[in-house]
Design a protein around this motif. Structure first.
Motif, PDB file in Angstrom:
ATOM      1  N   GLU A  14     115.747 123.316  41.822  1.00 27.89           N
ATOM      2  CA  GLU A  14     114.890 122.139  41.695  1.00 27.89           C
ATOM      3  C   GLU A  14     114.885 121.327  42.989  1.00 27.89           C
ATOM      4  O   GLU A  14     113.851 120.798  43.393  1.00 27.89           O
ATOM      5  N   ALA A  15     116.022 121.244  43.653  1.00 30.96           N
ATOM      6  CA  ALA A  15     116.100 120.520  44.925  1.00 30.96           C
ATOM      7  C   ALA A  15     115.259 121.208  45.993  1.00 30.96           C
ATOM      8  O   ALA A  15     114.608 120.547  46.807  1.00 30.96           O
ATOM      9  N   ALA A  16     115.230 122.537  45.976  1.00 30.29           N
ATOM     10  CA  ALA A  16     114.417 123.274  46.952  1.00 30.29           C
ATOM     11  C   ALA A  16     112.943 122.972  46.759  1.00 30.29           C
ATOM     12  O   ALA A  16     112.195 122.800  47.732  1.00 30.29           O
ATOM     13  N   TRP A  17     112.494 122.890  45.515  1.00 30.40           N
ATOM     14  CA  TRP A  17     111.073 122.600  45.264  1.00 30.40           C
ATOM     15  C   TRP A  17     110.750 121.161  45.634  1.00 30.40           C
ATOM     16  O   TRP A  17     109.660 120.881  46.113  1.00 30.40           O
ATOM     17  N   ALA A  18     111.674 120.264  45.423  1.00 32.02           N
ATOM     18  CA  ALA A  18     111.439 118.856  45.756  1.00 32.02           C
ATOM     19  C   ALA A  18     111.424 118.636  47.270  1.00 32.02           C
ATOM     20  O   ALA A  18     110.921 117.617  47.742  1.00 32.02           O
ATOM     21  N   ASP A  19     111.948 119.599  48.014  1.00 28.95           N
ATOM     22  CA  ASP A  19     112.055 119.469  49.463  1.00 28.95           C
ATOM     23  C   ASP A  19     110.812 120.007  50.174  1.00 28.95           C
ATOM     24  O   ASP A  19     110.913 120.718  51.163  1.00 28.95           O
ATOM     25  N   GLY A  20     109.626 119.703  49.646  1.00 30.80           N
ATOM     26  CA  GLY A  20     108.385 120.055  50.304  1.00 30.80           C
ATOM     27  C   GLY A  20     107.813 121.423  49.963  1.00 30.80           C
ATOM     28  O   GLY A  20     106.800 121.819  50.528  1.00 30.80           O
ATOM     29  N   LEU A  21     108.448 122.161  49.065  1.00 29.51           N
ATOM     30  CA  LEU A  21     107.961 123.500  48.730  1.00 29.51           C
ATOM     31  C   LEU A  21     107.161 123.545  47.436  1.00 29.51           C
ATOM     32  O   LEU A  21     106.715 124.603  47.025  1.00 29.51           O
ATOM     33  N   GLN A  22     106.964 122.402  46.804  1.00 28.66           N
ATOM     34  CA  GLN A  22     106.316 122.378  45.497  1.00 28.66           C
ATOM     35  C   GLN A  22     104.875 122.877  45.548  1.00 28.66           C
ATOM     36  O   GLN A  22     104.437 123.588  44.648  1.00 28.66           O
ATOM     37  N   GLN A  23     104.139 122.563  46.603  1.00 29.30           N
ATOM     38  CA  GLN A  23     102.747 123.026  46.708  1.00 29.30           C
ATOM     39  C   GLN A  23     102.678 124.545  46.770  1.00 29.30           C
ATOM     40  O   GLN A  23     101.811 125.151  46.152  1.00 29.30           O
ATOM     41  N   SER A  24     103.596 125.169  47.517  1.00 31.09           N
ATOM     42  CA  SER A  24     103.590 126.633  47.586  1.00 31.09           C
ATOM     43  C   SER A  24     103.978 127.237  46.239  1.00 31.09           C
ATOM     44  O   SER A  24     103.479 128.287  45.851  1.00 31.09           O
ATOM     45  N   LEU A  25     104.853 126.559  45.508  1.00 27.90           N
ATOM     46  CA  LEU A  25     105.227 127.006  44.169  1.00 27.90           C
ATOM     47  C   LEU A  25     104.005 127.007  43.256  1.00 27.90           C
ATOM     48  O   LEU A  25     103.727 127.998  42.579  1.00 27.90           O
ATOM     49  N   TYR A  26     103.266 125.904  43.244  1.00 27.21           N
ATOM     50  CA  TYR A  26     102.070 125.817  42.405  1.00 27.21           C
ATOM     51  C   TYR A  26     101.013 126.825  42.828  1.00 27.21           C
ATOM     52  O   TYR A  26     100.351 127.444  41.983  1.00 27.21           O
ATOM     53  N   ALA A  27     100.846 127.028  44.126  1.00 20.16           N
ATOM     54  CA  ALA A  27      99.861 127.994  44.617  1.00 20.16           C
ATOM     55  C   ALA A  27     100.206 129.412  44.167  1.00 20.16           C
ATOM     56  O   ALA A  27      99.321 130.187  43.796  1.00 20.16           O
ATOM     57  N   THR A  28     101.493 129.731  44.173  1.00 17.68           N
ATOM     58  CA  THR A  28     101.930 131.052  43.710  1.00 17.68           C
ATOM     59  C   THR A  28     101.602 131.241  42.237  1.00 17.68           C
ATOM     60  O   THR A  28     101.060 132.265  41.831  1.00 17.68           O
ATOM     61  N   HIS A  29     101.904 130.232  41.422  1.00 16.54           N
ATOM     62  CA  HIS A  29     101.601 130.328  39.988  1.00 16.54           C
ATOM     63  C   HIS A  29     100.092 130.439  39.753  1.00 16.54           C
ATOM     64  O   HIS A  29      99.651 131.240  38.925  1.00 16.54           O
TER      65      HIS A  29
END
Length: 118
Positions: A14-29
């Motif tokens: 969760e900390a990794a996603w909060a560290d600016g990677l959340q947009q790439s996470l959503y794009a992957t989904h």
């Protein structure tokens, strides 16, 4: 065959996603969902609430409830996908595309009592 893909998470993930990677996470989904819809393999997906969770168990023969989502560890199921695919290998291939796999486990399980299993 229908499979459930369980996406686990933990505090480090969760900390990794909060560290600016959340947009790439959503794009992957979004890309995975689009592919699954186009191939007619998509059944359902959802993120699971981590705030309002109750875990039910027994202690000395009496039912007890505790606030979750944690049971024995700090890992929790953050969401799921249900897919209808030709093989276990295809379900594993799909699960391997999720960005979460870099930080926490992704579990693939065949649904034993789905419409196709009957």
């Amino acid at each position: 065959m229908r499979y459930m893909i369980l996406i686990h998470s933990n505090e480090a993930a969760e900390a990794a996603w909060a560290d600016g990677l959340q947009q790439s996470l959503y794009a992957t989904h979004d890309a995975i969902i689009a592919d699954l819809v186009a191939s007619k393999e998509f059944i359902d997906t959802n993120e699971l609430d981590t705030e309002n969770v109750t875990v039910i168990g027994h202690h000395h023969g009496q039912p007890i409830t505790t606030r979750g989502p944690f049971t024995e560890g700090t890992e929790f199921v953050g969401g799921y996908y249900i897919v209808d695919v030709a093989s276990h290998e295809r379900a594993v291939e799909i699960a391997g595309r999720f960005a979460e796999a870099k930080h926490s486990p992704i579990e693939v399980r065949r649904l034993m009592h789905s419409e196709e299993a009957s």
